[in-house]
Design a protein around this motif. Sequence first.
Motif, PDB file in Angstrom:
ATOM      1  N   LEU A 289       0.830  -1.206   0.000  1.00  0.00           N
ATOM      2  CA  LEU A 289       0.000   0.000   0.000  1.00  0.00           C
ATOM      3  C   LEU A 289       0.870   1.263   0.000  1.00  0.00           C
ATOM      4  N   LEU A 290       1.976   1.211   0.736  1.00  0.00           N
ATOM      5  CA  LEU A 290       2.879   2.363   0.759  1.00  0.00           C
ATOM      6  C   LEU A 290       3.495   2.592  -0.617  1.00  0.00           C
ATOM      7  N   GLU A 291       3.889   1.511  -1.279  1.00  0.00           N
ATOM      8  CA  GLU A 291       4.445   1.645  -2.630  1.00  0.00           C
ATOM      9  C   GLU A 291       3.403   2.223  -3.586  1.00  0.00           C
ATOM     10  N   LEU A 292       2.154   1.831  -3.401  1.00  0.00           N
ATOM     11  CA  LEU A 292       1.079   2.371  -4.234  1.00  0.00           C
ATOM     12  C   LEU A 292       0.911   3.872  -4.003  1.00  0.00           C
ATOM     13  N   LEU A 293       0.978   4.306  -2.742  1.00  0.00           N
ATOM     14  CA  LEU A 293       0.883   5.731  -2.424  1.00  0.00           C
ATOM     15  C   LEU A 293       2.062   6.503  -3.006  1.00  0.00           C
ATOM     16  N   ILE A 294       3.253   5.900  -2.950  1.00  0.00           N
ATOM     17  CA  ILE A 294       4.431   6.556  -3.518  1.00  0.00           C
ATOM     18  C   ILE A 294       4.280   6.703  -5.027  1.00  0.00           C
ATOM     19  N   GLU A 295       3.764   5.646  -5.671  1.00  0.00           N
ATOM     20  CA  GLU A 295       3.530   5.713  -7.115  1.00  0.00           C
ATOM     21  C   GLU A 295       2.527   6.812  -7.457  1.00  0.00           C
ATOM     22  N   GLU A 299       3.290  10.197  -9.677  1.00  0.00           N
ATOM     23  CA  GLU A 299       2.477  10.600 -10.841  1.00  0.00           C
ATOM     24  C   GLU A 299       1.986  12.042 -10.685  1.00  0.00           C
ATOM     25  N   ALA A 300       1.625  12.412  -9.448  1.00  0.00           N
ATOM     26  CA  ALA A 300       1.192  13.791  -9.205  1.00  0.00           C
ATOM     27  C   ALA A 300       2.341  14.766  -9.454  1.00  0.00           C
ATOM     28  N   ASP A 305       1.497  18.430 -10.035  1.00  0.00           N
ATOM     29  CA  ASP A 305       0.457  18.626  -9.020  1.00  0.00           C
ATOM     30  C   ASP A 305       1.127  18.492  -7.644  1.00  0.00           C
ATOM     31  N   PHE A 306       1.919  19.520  -7.309  1.00  0.00           N
ATOM     32  CA  PHE A 306       2.722  19.460  -6.091  1.00  0.00           C
ATOM     33  C   PHE A 306       1.873  19.534  -4.821  1.00  0.00           C
ATOM     34  N   LYS A 307       0.697  20.112  -4.939  1.00  0.00           N
ATOM     35  CA  LYS A 307      -0.183  20.165  -3.761  1.00  0.00           C
ATOM     36  C   LYS A 307      -0.571  18.753  -3.327  1.00  0.00           C
ATOM     37  N   THR A 308      -0.971  17.910  -4.292  1.00  0.00           N
ATOM     38  CA  THR A 308      -1.349  16.532  -3.959  1.00  0.00           C
ATOM     39  C   THR A 308      -0.155  15.742  -3.454  1.00  0.00           C
ATOM     40  N   SER A 309       0.990  15.903  -4.121  1.00  0.00           N
ATOM     41  CA  SER A 309       2.183  15.151  -3.698  1.00  0.00           C
ATOM     42  C   SER A 309       2.610  15.548  -2.287  1.00  0.00           C
ATOM     43  N   ASP A 310       2.486  16.833  -1.955  1.00  0.00           N
ATOM     44  CA  ASP A 310       2.853  17.288  -0.613  1.00  0.00           C
ATOM     45  C   ASP A 310       1.876  16.783   0.437  1.00  0.00           C
ATOM     46  N   VAL A 311       0.588  16.726   0.083  1.00  0.00           N
ATOM     47  CA  VAL A 311      -0.412  16.210   1.024  1.00  0.00           C
ATOM     48  C   VAL A 311      -0.114  14.749   1.363  1.00  0.00           C
ATOM     49  N   ILE A 322       8.258   8.184   6.766  1.00  0.00           N
ATOM     50  CA  ILE A 322       9.045   9.254   6.153  1.00  0.00           C
ATOM     51  C   ILE A 322       9.434   8.857   4.737  1.00  0.00           C
ATOM     52  N   LEU A 323       9.172   9.739   3.765  1.00  0.00           N
ATOM     53  CA  LEU A 323       9.572   9.513   2.381  1.00  0.00           C
ATOM     54  C   LEU A 323      10.876  10.246   2.104  1.00  0.00           C
ATOM     55  N   GLU A 324      11.789   9.542   1.461  1.00  0.00           N
ATOM     56  CA  GLU A 324      13.093  10.124   1.113  1.00  0.00           C
ATOM     57  C   GLU A 324      13.259  10.059  -0.405  1.00  0.00           C
ATOM     58  N   ASP A 325      13.283  11.222  -1.057  1.00  0.00           N
ATOM     59  CA  ASP A 325      13.435  11.286  -2.504  1.00  0.00           C
ATOM     60  C   ASP A 325      14.910  11.317  -2.855  1.00  0.00           C
ATOM     61  N   GLY A 326      15.318  10.473  -3.801  1.00  0.00           N
ATOM     62  CA  GLY A 326      16.702  10.426  -4.242  1.00  0.00           C
ATOM     63  C   GLY A 326      16.799  10.152  -5.722  1.00  0.00           C
ATOM     64  N   VAL A 327      18.040  10.077  -6.205  1.00  0.00           N
ATOM     65  CA  VAL A 327      18.256   9.869  -7.639  1.00  0.00           C
ATOM     66  C   VAL A 327      17.749   8.498  -8.084  1.00  0.00           C
ATOM     67  N   ASP A 328      17.690   7.555  -7.148  1.00  0.00           N
ATOM     68  CA  ASP A 328      17.224   6.209  -7.478  1.00  0.00           C
ATOM     69  C   ASP A 328      15.728   6.026  -7.215  1.00  0.00           C
ATOM     70  N   GLY A 329      15.043   7.113  -6.935  1.00  0.00           N
ATOM     71  CA  GLY A 329      13.616   7.020  -6.667  1.00  0.00           C
ATOM     72  C   GLY A 329      13.283   7.404  -5.232  1.00  0.00           C
ATOM     73  N   THR A 330      12.098   7.061  -4.792  1.00  0.00           N
ATOM     74  CA  THR A 330      11.624   7.416  -3.452  1.00  0.00           C
ATOM     75  C   THR A 330      11.645   6.185  -2.560  1.00  0.00           C
ATOM     76  N   ARG A 331      12.263   6.327  -1.388  1.00  0.00           N
ATOM     77  CA  ARG A 331      12.282   5.254  -0.388  1.00  0.00           C
ATOM     78  C   ARG A 331      11.479   5.707   0.819  1.00  0.00           C
ATOM     79  N   TRP A 332      10.957   4.755   1.558  1.00  0.00           N
ATOM     80  CA  TRP A 332      10.213   5.081   2.766  1.00  0.00           C
ATOM     81  C   TRP A 332      10.840   4.389   3.968  1.00  0.00           C
TER      82      TRP A 332
END
Length: 336
Positions: A289-295, A299-300, A305-311, A322-332
């Motif tokens: 479910l977390l991976e689905l939310l990250i996906e 997409e946002a 659509d930075f408002k949705t991504s920030d929410v 906690i989400l960590e954005d990096g060059v290899d993608g987003t990790r939680w």
Amino acid sequence: TGHIGPILEMVRKLETSGYAYASGGDVYFDVSQDEDYGKLSGQRVEELNAGARIEPGELKTDPADFALWKAAKEGEPAWESPYGKGRPGWHIECSAMSLELLGENFDIHGGARELMFPHHENEIAQSESYLGPGSTFAKTWWHCGELRVDGAKMSKSLNNFISVGDALQMASKNVWRLLFLQTHPRSPLDYTLNKMEQAKSSWNRINTALKDAEVAEVSEASTAFQAQFDAALGDDLNTPEALAAIFDAVSNFNRNGDAGLAFAARTALETLGFAFETSEIGDTLTPKLLELLIETRNEARERRDFKTSDVIRDKLAALGVILEDGVDGTRWKIES
């Protein structure tokens, strides 16, 4: 209250076997009939009697004797018994419930140091007298230090206690476990907010280093660490020394990347009851479910659509993810 029957059966057998006597609705254990009395605490009956006296209203024949059953008093709960209406003594409750639920000779009986005498001493006396010659109530006795809050003993009367529910709102179970184990179990543990914050920081460092540790070949460093860890636990369950070995292992791994050492340290922590992210979440569906939310968040972001991504990011953070954005993608990760 659900064990009054077994309690009364125990009192009856102790009385008929000559280890106890009834007096005016009370029943007392006769410590003079137990040759081993004092074997846990080292207390001697003659020393207990020196200067002791029987309080007014008590019907026992010796100051060292203790109550198995007390006659009813106004305002107290009471049950019918062969001795009239009354209630169990303090010690007999624990013995009767332990023997009914765990049986004779169970592995470990624990408690605070201040309970060694008279409570645990009396438990042994009445239980082994009830069971008969050569019996053992519990194999091992473990006494821990008291829990304090900012220097004062935690107690209901001082209203300085923390409920389990409130505790888990303050920090994860891993942080609490680390906080507790940094003090030797036999020593008093003084909880302060500062110590909690230190434990949070320490666990985050450990978790970051070891959360991805996998099975690896044994190394010279991992062998040395394992010996140090085992020796600490073998020395009267010296958990502060065991954790010190783990902290050193984490520091060494961060310097040299020894995968065998990392796996040994993680395994040692799991031996102490710690759980890492994947096992801490509690099911296999949550990561998906977390991976689905990250996906969905990614997409946002792609459609700006930075408002949705920030929410999504902020609401997950409020839940401790906690989400960590990096060059290899987003990790939680789970925030401790």
